[in-house]
Motif scaffolding. Structure first.
Motif, short mmCIF file in Angstrom:
data_model
loop_
_atom_site.label_atom_id
_atom_site.label_comp_id
_atom_site.label_asym_id
_atom_site.label_seq_id
_atom_site.Cartn_x
_atom_site.Cartn_y
_atom_site.Cartn_z
N ARG A 19 0.83 -1.22 0.00
CA ARG A 19 0.00 0.00 0.00
C ARG A 19 0.86 1.27 0.00
O ARG A 19 0.44 2.31 -0.51
N THR A 20 2.08 1.19 0.59
CA THR A 20 2.95 2.37 0.59
C THR A 20 3.42 2.66 -0.84
O THR A 20 3.43 3.81 -1.30
N VAL A 21 3.81 1.60 -1.54
CA VAL A 21 4.23 1.76 -2.94
C VAL A 21 3.06 2.30 -3.76
O VAL A 21 3.21 3.21 -4.58
N GLN A 38 -4.13 10.41 -8.09
CA GLN A 38 -5.38 9.67 -8.31
C GLN A 38 -5.51 8.65 -7.16
O GLN A 38 -4.92 7.57 -7.19
N ALA A 39 -6.29 9.05 -6.14
CA ALA A 39 -6.34 8.30 -4.88
C ALA A 39 -6.75 6.84 -5.06
O ALA A 39 -6.28 5.96 -4.32
N TYR A 40 -7.63 6.58 -6.05
CA TYR A 40 -8.12 5.21 -6.23
C TYR A 40 -7.01 4.23 -6.60
O TYR A 40 -7.16 3.02 -6.44
N VAL A 41 -5.86 4.73 -7.07
CA VAL A 41 -4.71 3.84 -7.34
C VAL A 41 -4.28 3.18 -6.03
O VAL A 41 -3.95 1.99 -5.99
N ALA A 42 -4.32 3.95 -4.94
CA ALA A 42 -3.94 3.41 -3.63
C ALA A 42 -5.09 2.66 -2.97
O ALA A 42 -4.86 1.69 -2.23
N ASP A 43 -6.32 3.08 -3.24
CA ASP A 43 -7.46 2.60 -2.44
C ASP A 43 -8.24 1.43 -3.05
O ASP A 43 -9.06 0.83 -2.36
N CYS A 44 -8.04 1.13 -4.33
CA CYS A 44 -8.88 0.10 -4.96
C CYS A 44 -8.48 -1.30 -4.49
O CYS A 44 -7.45 -1.48 -3.85
N GLY A 45 -9.29 -2.29 -4.86
CA GLY A 45 -9.07 -3.66 -4.38
C GLY A 45 -7.81 -4.32 -4.91
O GLY A 45 -7.19 -5.15 -4.24
N ALA A 46 -7.42 -3.96 -6.12
CA ALA A 46 -6.16 -4.46 -6.68
C ALA A 46 -5.70 -3.46 -7.73
O ALA A 46 -6.51 -2.94 -8.50
N ILE A 95 2.74 5.61 -6.11
CA ILE A 95 2.36 5.55 -7.52
C ILE A 95 1.10 6.41 -7.77
O ILE A 95 1.00 7.09 -8.79
N ALA A 96 0.19 6.41 -6.80
CA ALA A 96 -1.01 7.26 -6.89
C ALA A 96 -0.61 8.73 -7.03
O ALA A 96 -1.13 9.46 -7.89
N GLU A 97 0.35 9.12 -6.21
CA GLU A 97 0.84 10.50 -6.22
C GLU A 97 1.51 10.82 -7.58
O GLU A 97 1.21 11.85 -8.20
#
Ligand SMILES: Cc1cc2nc3c(=O)[nH]c(=O)nc-3n(C[C@H](O)[C@H](O)[C@H](O)COP(=O)(O)O)c2cc1C
Length: 236
Positions: free
Chosen positions: A47-49, A60-68, A53-55
Motif C-alpha cells: 500500500r505504501t508503494v 489519483q487516490a483510487y490507485v492506492a485505495d482500490c481492491g487491486a 504511484i497514486a501521487e
C-alpha cells in the motif's frame, strides 16, 4: 460491454487472488501477434508503494485505495532472454515495440472484460506515464519491460452512468474513409449528444470536440521516447 463505465470509487478490501487468477488466465486467451505474448502484468500489493504511484499518477487516490492495482507492461525481455540463451541474434525495431503495445492492450482489455463480467469495476490509469522514469525507479523494472498504463480494479462504491460514444457511422466505414466534411458533421452530431450528457451532470456548455482540441493543444509526456529508448525499445 455495453454496461461499461470507468469506476473511480472502490471498496478498499483486497481482491481475492483466485478472482484475479481466473480473470488473468481468461485474458491470456487474447489473440497475440505470432503467439509472442509480449506483455506482463505487475500487481502492486504494497500500500505504501501504491500511495507513491497514486501521487506520481497525478494524485489519483483510487490507485492506492482500490481492491487491486496493476501495471500493464509490454514485455520484450522474455523473447530477448530466449534469443540470448539460444545464442541467436535478435532484431528489435519499432515493429517489436508496436507488437508489445498491441499485445499488452488486447490482453488488458480482455482482462477488463473478465473483471467486469465478474461484477467488478475498473479504471485504466494513463496517469502512470506522467512521471514514468520515477515510476520505473520505484518499481525497479528490468530492461525490456515497458510500463504502459495502470489498472485499478475492485468492488465499485459508485458506478457512473454509461458515457455515450461516437455514432457507429463515425468509426465504421465501408471501402472508403469519409470526407472531412462528412466526418465533421458526425462530430457535430456527437457534440450535441455529449453536451446533453454533460449538462445532465451539471457541466453545461461542455462538448466533446472542445475537450479533444484541448487534449491535443499542448504536447504531453514528452519524455516517453527517451524513457522507452533507455529501456531497450527501438522507436525507429
Ligand atoms: C489507456 C487509458 C488510460 C486512462 N487513464 C485514465 C486515468 O489516468 N485516470 C482516469 O480517471 N481515467 C483514465 N482513463 C479512463 C478514460 O477517461 C475513460 O475510459 C473515458 O473517459 C471513457 O469513459 P468510460 O470508460 O467511463 O466510458 C483511461 C482510459 C484508458 C483506455
Amino acid at each position: 460491454m455495453r454496461a461499461h463505465s470507468s469506476v473511480r470509487a472502490f471498496k478498499p478490501e483486497a481482491l481475492d487472488p483466485s478472482r484475479i487468477r481466473a480473470a488473468v488466465s481468461a485474458a491470456q486467451m487474447a489473440a497475440t501477434s505470432s503467439h509472442v505474448q509480449s506483455y506482463a502484468l505487475l500487481q502492486l500489493t504494497d500500500r505504501t508503494v501504491r500511495a507513491r504511484i497514486a501521487e506520481l499518477s497525478g494524485n489519483q487516490a483510487y490507485v492506492a485505495d482500490c481492491g487491486a492495482f496493476f501495471v500493464v507492461c509490454g514485455d520484450m525481455r522474455r523473447h530477448r532472454l530466449i534469443a540470448d540463451r539460444a545464442g541467436k541474434r535478435r532484431t528489435d525495431n519499432l515493429e517489436t515495440f508496436l507488437l508489445a503495445v498491441i499485445d499488452a492492450s488486447l490482453f488488458a482489455q480482455n482482462l477488463v472484460l473478465a473483471f467486469e463480467s465478474d461484477g467488478l469495476g475498473i479504471c485504466y490509469i494513463g496517469g502512470l506515464r506522467n512521471e514514468l522514469p520515477t515510476v520505473d525507479s520505484v518499481l525497479g523494472l528490468p530492461e525490456g519491460v515497458l510500463p504502459f498504463y495502470g489498472l485499478c480494479v475492485g468492488e465499485p462504491i459508485d458506478k457512473p452512468a454509461v458515457k455515450p460514444r461516437l455514432p457507429v457511422e463515425a468509426v465504421w466505414f465501408r471501402d472508403h474513409y469519409p470526407s472531412d466534411d462528412e466526418m465533421l458533421a458526425l462530430v457535430d452530431a456527437y457534440d450535441e449528444t455529449m453536451a446533453a450528457y454533460y449538462a445532465g451532470r451539471g457541466l453545461a456548455g461542455r462538448n466533446w470536440s472542445g475537450a479533444i482540441w484541448r487534449r491535443f493543444e499542448a504536447e504531453t509526456r514528452g519524455h516517453l521516447a527517451a524513457y522507452y529508448g533507455a529501456k531497450g525499445a527501438k522507436l525507429s
